[in-house]
Design an enzyme around this catalytic site. Structure first.
Site, PDB file in Angstrom:
ATOM      1  N   ARG A   1      -3.787   6.927   0.081  1.00  0.00           N
ATOM      2  CA  ARG A   1      -4.340   8.112   0.736  1.00  0.00           C
ATOM      3  C   ARG A   1      -3.398   8.911   1.613  1.00  0.00           C
ATOM      4  O   ARG A   1      -3.658  10.064   1.916  1.00  0.00           O
ATOM      5  CB  ARG A   1      -5.570   7.718   1.554  1.00  0.00           C
ATOM      6  CG  ARG A   1      -6.753   7.383   0.674  1.00  0.00           C
ATOM      7  CD  ARG A   1      -7.917   6.874   1.476  1.00  0.00           C
ATOM      8  NE  ARG A   1      -7.594   5.573   2.036  1.00  0.00           N
ATOM      9  CZ  ARG A   1      -8.452   4.833   2.724  1.00  0.00           C
ATOM     10  NH1 ARG A   1      -9.676   5.269   2.955  1.00  0.00           N
ATOM     11  NH2 ARG A   1      -8.089   3.658   3.194  1.00  0.00           N
TER      12      ARG A   1
ATOM     13  N   ASP B   1      -7.097  -2.725  -7.379  1.00  0.00           N
ATOM     14  CA  ASP B   1      -7.628  -3.208  -6.095  1.00  0.00           C
ATOM     15  C   ASP B   1      -8.045  -4.665  -6.233  1.00  0.00           C
ATOM     16  O   ASP B   1      -8.445  -5.101  -7.322  1.00  0.00           O
ATOM     17  CB  ASP B   1      -8.817  -2.373  -5.630  1.00  0.00           C
ATOM     18  CG  ASP B   1      -9.097  -2.629  -4.154  1.00  0.00           C
ATOM     19  OD1 ASP B   1      -8.407  -2.045  -3.308  1.00  0.00           O
ATOM     20  OD2 ASP B   1      -9.963  -3.470  -3.840  1.00  0.00           O
TER      21      ASP B   1
ATOM     22  N   ARG C   1      -6.965  11.874  -6.830  1.00  0.00           N
ATOM     23  CA  ARG C   1      -8.191  11.117  -6.527  1.00  0.00           C
ATOM     24  C   ARG C   1      -9.444  11.932  -6.883  1.00  0.00           C
ATOM     25  O   ARG C   1     -10.449  11.385  -7.323  1.00  0.00           O
ATOM     26  CB  ARG C   1      -8.169  10.750  -5.044  1.00  0.00           C
ATOM     27  CG  ARG C   1      -9.399  10.112  -4.461  1.00  0.00           C
ATOM     28  CD  ARG C   1      -9.477   8.656  -4.815  1.00  0.00           C
ATOM     29  NE  ARG C   1     -10.618   8.027  -4.155  1.00  0.00           N
ATOM     30  CZ  ARG C   1     -11.863   8.148  -4.571  1.00  0.00           C
ATOM     31  NH1 ARG C   1     -12.138   8.877  -5.629  1.00  0.00           N
ATOM     32  NH2 ARG C   1     -12.847   7.539  -3.936  1.00  0.00           N
TER      33      ARG C   1
ATOM     34  N   ARG D   1       0.835  -1.212   0.000  1.00  0.00           N
ATOM     35  CA  ARG D   1       0.000   0.000   0.000  1.00  0.00           C
ATOM     36  C   ARG D   1       0.869   1.261   0.000  1.00  0.00           C
ATOM     37  O   ARG D   1       0.543   2.243   0.658  1.00  0.00           O
ATOM     38  CB  ARG D   1      -0.965   0.011   1.197  1.00  0.00           C
ATOM     39  CG  ARG D   1      -1.796  -1.258   1.342  1.00  0.00           C
ATOM     40  CD  ARG D   1      -2.699  -1.551   0.167  1.00  0.00           C
ATOM     41  NE  ARG D   1      -3.850  -0.684   0.080  1.00  0.00           N
ATOM     42  CZ  ARG D   1      -5.055  -0.964   0.593  1.00  0.00           C
ATOM     43  NH1 ARG D   1      -5.256  -2.073   1.211  1.00  0.00           N
ATOM     44  NH2 ARG D   1      -6.058  -0.131   0.440  1.00  0.00           N
TER      45      ARG D   1
ATOM     46  N   TYR E   1     -15.113 -10.498   1.164  1.00  0.00           N
ATOM     47  CA  TYR E   1     -15.845  -9.281   0.775  1.00  0.00           C
ATOM     48  C   TYR E   1     -17.109  -9.644  -0.016  1.00  0.00           C
ATOM     49  O   TYR E   1     -18.161  -9.021   0.132  1.00  0.00           O
ATOM     50  CB  TYR E   1     -14.948  -8.363  -0.061  1.00  0.00           C
ATOM     51  CG  TYR E   1     -13.821  -7.751   0.737  1.00  0.00           C
ATOM     52  CD1 TYR E   1     -14.009  -6.578   1.459  1.00  0.00           C
ATOM     53  CD2 TYR E   1     -12.566  -8.351   0.784  1.00  0.00           C
ATOM     54  CE1 TYR E   1     -12.977  -6.016   2.192  1.00  0.00           C
ATOM     55  CE2 TYR E   1     -11.531  -7.807   1.518  1.00  0.00           C
ATOM     56  CZ  TYR E   1     -11.743  -6.635   2.227  1.00  0.00           C
ATOM     57  OH  TYR E   1     -10.726  -6.091   2.966  1.00  0.00           O
TER      58      TYR E   1
HETATM   59  O1  1CP Z   1       0.249   0.888  -3.231  1.00  0.00           O
HETATM   60  C1  1CP Z   1      -0.663   0.069  -3.303  1.00  0.00           C
HETATM   61  O2  1CP Z   1      -0.584  -1.031  -2.761  1.00  0.00           O
HETATM   62  C2  1CP Z   1      -1.846   0.481  -4.096  1.00  0.00           C
HETATM   63  C3  1CP Z   1      -2.610  -0.573  -4.802  1.00  0.00           C
HETATM   64  C4  1CP Z   1      -3.601  -1.321  -3.903  1.00  0.00           C
HETATM   65  C5  1CP Z   1      -3.477  -2.640  -3.457  1.00  0.00           C
HETATM   66  C6  1CP Z   1      -2.300  -3.582  -3.643  1.00  0.00           C
HETATM   67  C7  1CP Z   1      -4.856  -0.836  -3.433  1.00  0.00           C
HETATM   68  C8  1CP Z   1      -5.371   0.519  -3.654  1.00  0.00           C
HETATM   69  N1  1CP Z   1      -5.513  -1.867  -2.809  1.00  0.00           N
HETATM   70  C9  1CP Z   1      -4.693  -2.974  -2.796  1.00  0.00           C
HETATM   71  C10 1CP Z   1      -4.974  -4.291  -2.255  1.00  0.00           C
HETATM   72  C11 1CP Z   1      -6.102  -4.481  -1.313  1.00  0.00           C
HETATM   73  N2  1CP Z   1      -7.360  -3.916  -1.342  1.00  0.00           N
HETATM   74  C12 1CP Z   1      -6.069  -5.404  -0.240  1.00  0.00           C
HETATM   75  C13 1CP Z   1      -4.911  -6.345   0.055  1.00  0.00           C
HETATM   76  C14 1CP Z   1      -3.796  -5.651   0.768  1.00  0.00           C
HETATM   77  C15 1CP Z   1      -4.066  -5.286   2.207  1.00  0.00           C
HETATM   78  O3  1CP Z   1      -4.394  -6.174   2.988  1.00  0.00           O
HETATM   79  O4  1CP Z   1      -3.898  -4.098   2.514  1.00  0.00           O
HETATM   80  C16 1CP Z   1      -7.319  -5.349   0.417  1.00  0.00           C
HETATM   81  C17 1CP Z   1      -7.755  -6.143   1.631  1.00  0.00           C
HETATM   82  C18 1CP Z   1      -8.129  -4.396  -0.290  1.00  0.00           C
HETATM   83  C19 1CP Z   1      -9.539  -4.037  -0.009  1.00  0.00           C
HETATM   84  C20 1CP Z   1      -9.710  -2.579   0.140  1.00  0.00           C
HETATM   85  N3  1CP Z   1      -9.699  -1.696  -0.897  1.00  0.00           N
HETATM   86  C21 1CP Z   1      -9.807  -1.830   1.332  1.00  0.00           C
HETATM   87  C22 1CP Z   1      -9.734  -2.399   2.748  1.00  0.00           C
HETATM   88  C23 1CP Z   1     -11.074  -2.486   3.367  1.00  0.00           C
HETATM   89  C24 1CP Z   1     -11.008  -3.262   4.676  1.00  0.00           C
HETATM   90  O5  1CP Z   1     -11.585  -4.352   4.733  1.00  0.00           O
HETATM   91  O6  1CP Z   1     -10.379  -2.784   5.633  1.00  0.00           O
HETATM   92  C25 1CP Z   1      -9.922  -0.478   0.985  1.00  0.00           C
HETATM   93  C26 1CP Z   1     -10.119   0.701   1.895  1.00  0.00           C
HETATM   94  C27 1CP Z   1      -9.828  -0.417  -0.436  1.00  0.00           C
HETATM   95  C28 1CP Z   1      -9.823   0.812  -1.301  1.00  0.00           C
HETATM   96  C29 1CP Z   1      -8.474   1.209  -1.758  1.00  0.00           C
HETATM   97  N4  1CP Z   1      -7.658   0.370  -2.498  1.00  0.00           N
HETATM   98  C30 1CP Z   1      -6.489   1.039  -2.809  1.00  0.00           C
HETATM   99  C31 1CP Z   1      -6.597   2.352  -2.224  1.00  0.00           C
HETATM  100  C32 1CP Z   1      -5.562   3.433  -2.330  1.00  0.00           C
HETATM  101  C33 1CP Z   1      -7.839   2.445  -1.576  1.00  0.00           C
HETATM  102  C34 1CP Z   1      -8.406   3.661  -0.871  1.00  0.00           C
HETATM  103  C35 1CP Z   1      -9.510   4.235  -1.705  1.00  0.00           C
HETATM  104  C36 1CP Z   1      -9.651   5.734  -1.664  1.00  0.00           C
HETATM  105  O7  1CP Z   1      -8.871   6.455  -2.323  1.00  0.00           O
HETATM  106  O8  1CP Z   1     -10.572   6.191  -1.005  1.00  0.00           O
END
Ligand code: 1CP
Length: 337
Positions: free
Chosen positions: A26, A72, A35, A22, A148
């Site tokens: 944000r 994602d 964004r 990640r 999910y």
């Molecule tokens: O640098 C990076 O890693 C960016 C690319 C990336 C990756 C690899 C994003 C962008 N998401 C992910 C993987 C991801 N998404 C995982 C596996 C990694 C981990 O465990 O952290 C998971 C569980 C998700 C699901 C997800 N997507 C969540 C988590 C929700 C929860 O259950 O807590 C969230 C908040 C997202 C949205 C998201 N995905 C990525 C970003 C930058 C965001 C935030 C969205 C925004 O801008 O509001």
């Protein structure tokens, strides 16, 4: 060969390569600015021009050895036709799938078309990356994506998933089959587009009851690895069985992954991996919030404990939302020495 690829092939380098889960997102002001240009998070992730830029932001600012594709894990259920929205402050919301009728509404017929913009992003990033930086593609592991799909949101106790695991094994297996096939196709497409390594995120592996760890985590992951290696025998694959505890060694031995991301609850130096499987990890992401002496001391302890062994420096989980970017800059400096 690029340093991260050397480490993934089992070479011990004078200093380990570093990238952070990640690392885009944000906590970066330049991400928040970009964004606002997209209507929704899904639109951002499926807009190659913007997604290339977001992927490159942390590389430009910090100089990591790996760039992780901006996308994602929930794009796969989206591509299968499950309704997905990201609500500000609340995270993902999906129309939950709890029975065979819900599953029957999904189809992989259009998945490749819907995910085609991601392949454009992969190509765009490859063309723009500095020559020594490795592009990592990724997907969610079937279990984590299914949590999910079944719960309809994140941050749960996985009650509906665990109920289904025990009470409706056939329905659960059908969901896994659909996810194994669509995820393998998605990862193969990323490799064809130019991803140089792949990561399979099983972020919620720790929620699986121990007797079902094989069914929910190891077997579906092994099937994906096999399907990807059949087409791309040389692409290294990193697995993240987060929270897997006592199952980590068996996960490493039985899934066929080349590297295992170790979470920060585990003592990385004492994990016994099969020969040739490379550990990645495992600084507590909270230390990136704390910064200063505690962060530097722990980073140095990890470096010393892995000295002389093939190893990739990373966190135990993703960068937290309110992390000060200057702490990341300092961590990269400490690791690069
Ligand atoms: O640098 C990076 O890693 C960016 C690319 C990336 C990756 C690899 C994003 C962008 N998401 C992910 C993987 C991801 N998404 C995982 C596996 C990694 C981990 O465990 O952290 C998971 C569980 C998700 C699901 C997800 N997507 C969540 C988590 C929700 C929860 O259950 O807590 C969230 C908040 C997202 C949205 C998201 N995905 C990525 C970003 C930058 C965001 C935030 C969205 C925004 O801008 O509001």
């Amino acid at each position: 060969m690029k340093p991260l690829l050397k480490a993934l092939r089992g070479e011990a380098l004078p200093r380990p390569p570093i990238w952070l889960m990640r690392q885009a997102g944000r906590y970066l002001p330049e991400y928040r600015a970009l964004r606002t240009k997209a209507k929704s998070f899904v639109d951002l992730a499926l807009n190659p021009e913007l997604a290339v830029e977001v992927t490159l932001q942390p590389i430009r600012r910090f100089g990591m050895d790996g760039a992780i594709l901006f996308a994602d894990i929930l794009l796969v259920p989206h591509a299968l036709g499950q309704k997905l929205e990201f609500l500000a402050g609340e995270g993902p919301q999906l129309e939950p799938i709890r029975d065979a009728a819900g599953l029957a509404k999904l189809s992989d017929a259009r998945a490749a078309d819907i995910l085609a913009p991601v392949m454009q992003t992969v190509k765009g990033v490859r063309a723009a990356l500095p020559p020594e930086v490795t592009l990592i593609g990724f997907a969610g592991a079937p279990w984590t994506v299914a949590t999910y799909m079944i719960e309809g949101r994140g941050k749960t106790e996985y009650e509906n998933c665990r109920r289904m695991l025990w009470s409706e094994p056939k329905l659960f297996a059908s969901i896994m089959d659909l996810l194994v096939d669509s995820t393998a196709a998605y990862l193969n497409a990323q490799a064809e587009a130019g991803a140089e390594a792949l990561k399979i995120f099983d972020s919620w592996a720790g929620a699986v009851p121990a007797p079902l760890f094989d069914v929910a985590v190891i077997a579906p992951t092994a099937r994906i690895v096999k399907a990807v290696k059949a087409k791309h025998p040389n692409i290294p694959i990193i697995g993240l069985p987060r929270g897997a505890g006592s199952h980590v060694a068996r996960y490493a031995a039985e899934t066929g992954v080349d590297a295992v991301a170790i979470d920060h609850m585990t003592d990385m130096a004492s994990v016994i991996l099969p020969p040739g499987v490379v550990p990645q990890g495992n600084l507590d992401p909270m230390l990136l919030m704390v910064g200063g002496a505690p962060m530097e001391a722990e980073a140095r302890r990890i470096l010393a404990s892995m000295k002389g062994r093939p190893f990739i420096f990373n966190l135990g989980h993703g960068v937290l939302q309110h992390t000060p970017p200057e702490h990341i800059a300092r961590l990269v400096e400490v690791v690069k020495g």
